[in-house]
Motif scaffolding. Sequence first.
Motif, PDB file in Angstrom:
ATOM      1  N   ALA A   1       0.789  -1.182   0.178  1.00  0.00           N
ATOM      2  CA  ALA A   1       0.017  -0.011  -0.117  1.00  0.00           C
ATOM      3  C   ALA A   1       1.181   1.123   0.099  1.00  0.00           C
ATOM      4  CB  ALA A   1      -0.953   0.163   1.232  1.00  0.00           C
ATOM      5  N   HIS A   2       2.004   1.225   0.776  1.00  0.00           N
ATOM      6  CA  HIS A   2       2.736   2.226   0.702  1.00  0.00           C
ATOM      7  C   HIS A   2       3.449   2.457  -0.644  1.00  0.00           C
ATOM      8  CE1 HIS A   2       6.143   4.858   2.471  1.00  0.00           C
ATOM      9  NE2 HIS A   2       6.953   4.092   1.614  1.00  0.00           N
ATOM     10  N   ALA A   3       4.116   1.366  -1.244  1.00  0.00           N
ATOM     11  CA  ALA A   3       4.534   1.418  -2.362  1.00  0.00           C
ATOM     12  C   ALA A   3       3.516   2.030  -3.486  1.00  0.00           C
ATOM     13  CB  ALA A   3       5.034   0.097  -3.252  1.00  0.00           C
ATOM     14  N   ALA A   4       2.305   1.650  -3.438  1.00  0.00           N
ATOM     15  CA  ALA A   4       1.028   2.106  -4.616  1.00  0.00           C
ATOM     16  C   ALA A   4       1.095   3.622  -4.449  1.00  0.00           C
ATOM     17  CB  ALA A   4      -0.235   1.390  -4.227  1.00  0.00           C
ATOM     18  N   LEU A   5       1.287   3.925  -2.873  1.00  0.00           N
ATOM     19  CA  LEU A   5       0.806   5.690  -2.803  1.00  0.00           C
ATOM     20  C   LEU A   5       2.182   6.415  -3.377  1.00  0.00           C
ATOM     21  CD1 LEU A   5      -1.054   5.243   0.390  1.00  0.00           C
ATOM     22  CD2 LEU A   5      -1.826   6.220  -1.588  1.00  0.00           C
ATOM     23  N   GLN A   6       3.386   5.672  -2.916  1.00  0.00           N
ATOM     24  CA  GLN A   6       4.679   6.189  -3.415  1.00  0.00           C
ATOM     25  C   GLN A   6       4.527   6.495  -4.915  1.00  0.00           C
ATOM     26  OE1 GLN A   6       6.512   8.028  -1.269  1.00  0.00           O
ATOM     27  NE2 GLN A   6       8.196   6.823  -1.752  1.00  0.00           N
ATOM     28  N   MET A   7       4.052   5.563  -5.549  1.00  0.00           N
ATOM     29  CA  MET A   7       3.960   5.450  -7.075  1.00  0.00           C
ATOM     30  C   MET A   7       2.850   6.400  -7.898  1.00  0.00           C
ATOM     31  SD  MET A   7       4.899   1.669  -8.501  1.00  0.00           S
ATOM     32  CE  MET A   7       3.410   0.678  -7.321  1.00  0.00           C
ATOM     33  N   GLY A   8       1.933   6.903  -6.925  1.00  0.00           N
ATOM     34  CA  GLY A   8       1.173   8.014  -7.166  1.00  0.00           C
ATOM     35  C   GLY A   8      -0.528   7.521  -7.195  1.00  0.00           C
ATOM     36  N   THR A   9      -0.732   6.559  -6.600  1.00  0.00           N
ATOM     37  CA  THR A   9      -2.182   6.210  -6.434  1.00  0.00           C
ATOM     38  C   THR A   9      -2.881   7.417  -5.788  1.00  0.00           C
ATOM     39  OG1 THR A   9      -1.975   3.892  -6.088  1.00  0.00           O
ATOM     40  CG2 THR A   9      -3.827   4.743  -5.094  1.00  0.00           C
ATOM     41  N   GLN A  10      -3.951   7.814  -6.203  1.00  0.00           N
ATOM     42  CA  GLN A  10      -4.761   9.237  -5.708  1.00  0.00           C
ATOM     43  C   GLN A  10      -5.800   8.674  -4.765  1.00  0.00           C
ATOM     44  OE1 GLN A  10      -6.052  11.611  -9.117  1.00  0.00           O
ATOM     45  NE2 GLN A  10      -4.364  10.685 -10.246  1.00  0.00           N
ATOM     46  N   ALA A  11      -6.478   7.352  -4.788  1.00  0.00           N
ATOM     47  CA  ALA A  11      -7.509   6.955  -3.842  1.00  0.00           C
ATOM     48  C   ALA A  11      -7.254   5.405  -3.694  1.00  0.00           C
ATOM     49  CB  ALA A  11      -8.911   7.278  -4.507  1.00  0.00           C
ATOM     50  N   LEU A  12      -6.938   5.061  -2.447  1.00  0.00           N
ATOM     51  CA  LEU A  12      -6.802   3.901  -1.783  1.00  0.00           C
ATOM     52  C   LEU A  12      -7.702   3.234  -0.902  1.00  0.00           C
ATOM     53  CD1 LEU A  12      -4.793   1.425  -2.356  1.00  0.00           C
ATOM     54  CD2 LEU A  12      -3.537   2.141  -0.586  1.00  0.00           C
TER      55      LEU A  12
ATOM     56  N   GLN B   1      -2.940   7.687   5.759  1.00  0.00           N
ATOM     57  CA  GLN B   1      -3.418   9.054   5.196  1.00  0.00           C
ATOM     58  C   GLN B   1      -2.632   9.988   5.932  1.00  0.00           C
ATOM     59  OE1 GLN B   1      -6.728   9.701   3.428  1.00  0.00           O
ATOM     60  NE2 GLN B   1      -5.062  11.426   3.293  1.00  0.00           N
ATOM     61  N   LYS B   2      -2.071   9.882   7.104  1.00  0.00           N
ATOM     62  CA  LYS B   2      -1.184  10.857   7.717  1.00  0.00           C
ATOM     63  C   LYS B   2       0.142  10.628   6.721  1.00  0.00           C
ATOM     64  CE  LYS B   2      -2.626   9.693  12.411  1.00  0.00           C
ATOM     65  NZ  LYS B   2      -2.140   8.968  13.648  1.00  0.00           N
ATOM     66  N   ARG B   3       0.647   9.795   6.264  1.00  0.00           N
ATOM     67  CA  ARG B   3       1.811   9.869   5.632  1.00  0.00           C
ATOM     68  C   ARG B   3       1.646  10.387   4.232  1.00  0.00           C
ATOM     69  NH1 ARG B   3       3.523   4.121   5.171  1.00  0.00           N
ATOM     70  NH2 ARG B   3       2.815   4.038   7.303  1.00  0.00           N
ATOM     71  N   PHE B   4       0.286  10.339   3.487  1.00  0.00           N
ATOM     72  CA  PHE B   4       0.238  10.680   2.026  1.00  0.00           C
ATOM     73  C   PHE B   4      -1.082  11.482   2.173  1.00  0.00           C
ATOM     74  CE2 PHE B   4       2.512   6.822   1.802  1.00  0.00           C
ATOM     75  CZ  PHE B   4       3.490   6.826   0.808  1.00  0.00           C
ATOM     76  N   PRO B   5      -1.027  12.765   2.770  1.00  0.00           N
ATOM     77  CA  PRO B   5      -2.210  13.535   3.023  1.00  0.00           C
ATOM     78  C   PRO B   5      -2.697  14.161   1.614  1.00  0.00           C
ATOM     79  CG  PRO B   5      -0.184  15.005   3.479  1.00  0.00           C
ATOM     80  CD  PRO B   5       0.433  13.395   3.437  1.00  0.00           C
ATOM     81  N   ALA B   6      -2.008  13.886   0.358  1.00  0.00           N
ATOM     82  CA  ALA B   6      -2.462  14.436  -0.735  1.00  0.00           C
ATOM     83  C   ALA B   6      -3.534  13.370  -1.291  1.00  0.00           C
ATOM     84  CB  ALA B   6      -1.414  14.795  -1.853  1.00  0.00           C
ATOM     85  N   ALA B   7      -3.321  12.067  -1.038  1.00  0.00           N
ATOM     86  CA  ALA B   7      -4.066  11.032  -1.523  1.00  0.00           C
ATOM     87  C   ALA B   7      -5.176  11.040  -0.461  1.00  0.00           C
ATOM     88  CB  ALA B   7      -3.350   9.695  -1.498  1.00  0.00           C
ATOM     89  N   LYS B   8      -6.307   9.969  -0.981  1.00  0.00           N
ATOM     90  CA  LYS B   8      -7.301   9.580  -0.165  1.00  0.00           C
ATOM     91  C   LYS B   8      -7.325   8.236   0.206  1.00  0.00           C
ATOM     92  CE  LYS B   8     -12.319   9.356  -0.070  1.00  0.00           C
ATOM     93  NZ  LYS B   8     -13.382   9.577  -0.578  1.00  0.00           N
ATOM     94  N   VAL B   9      -7.041   7.842   1.413  1.00  0.00           N
ATOM     95  CA  VAL B   9      -6.843   6.618   1.839  1.00  0.00           C
ATOM     96  C   VAL B   9      -8.112   6.051   2.773  1.00  0.00           C
ATOM     97  CG1 VAL B   9      -5.182   4.697   2.830  1.00  0.00           C
ATOM     98  CG2 VAL B   9      -4.573   6.939   1.718  1.00  0.00           C
TER      99      VAL B   9
END
Length: 308
Positions: A167-178, A196-204
Amino acid sequence: MNTQENIRPDEHIAALANAQANSRATPHSYLVGLIGSGIGGSLSPAMHEEEGSKLGLHYIYRRIDLEALKLDSAALPELLSAAERMGFNGLNITYPCKQAVIPLLDELSDDVRALGAVNTVLFQDGKRIGHNTDWSGFARAFERGLPDVSLERVVQLGAGGAGAAVAHAALQMGTQALTLFDVDAARAQSLADELQKRFPAAKVSAGTSLEQSLATAQGLIHATPTGMAKLPGLPLPAELLHRELWVADIVYFPIRTALLQAAEALGCRTLSGGGMAVYQAVDAMRIFTGLEPDAERMYTHFQSLLQR
């Protein structure tokens, strides 16, 4: 038939001690291993030992199979202590120990502190240092196997140790909504909150309806043990899949899981767990040895192992 099934833990440790004694025969010797349950089919020993040989090392890699030894994760303290005493350079850690091992370690890498899961332990200067190469291995495999797919909306099954990494990898690669799903809803929610805390620009988020989430998703990541040789089957109803999905599985034994076969039958683009298995091993070897493995050579060797 697994020849380890009738070996007592003390006999297994003695055998490993003999292997360590032999491994000291050259100045470039490494003894490492894998702790997990049901790992008799793991290709990690063959991958590590072959690449170690190519690098000019005396490199021994041993399975420490909790299932075969009739142990569970409660044996981790004893196993880690025994490995240290026998001069292991490090250990890979897999299901179901990736999170249980953390309290037993002296230091954690930044990745482990972020992910809350360990798959590699380095023994160095009297310390146990935890690392995670799962996320980097998945990211590299994904970029190789599905380089041009949309990561806008992704559904993931599994929120355990491996799930946290991918999941971390997916968000690192640019996933916008997980959207995360797990048999333990609280675990899915906890991981979603951390991400969500680590990737505030995405929606988790932790999902509530797998059917609805998949209907609008571009991709599906599977990060549970379902589909492994010892846990055959599908992790979700096949009718929830649709041809617009790409499907990535982290299971590699078998390499074509029931999930991938169902997805391919619909025309979905798929990614097996093989690439992740290779690239996490590349990164783990670098940690164990300080040398740079040849990733393409290891990938080619892995493919040849699958043909045997």
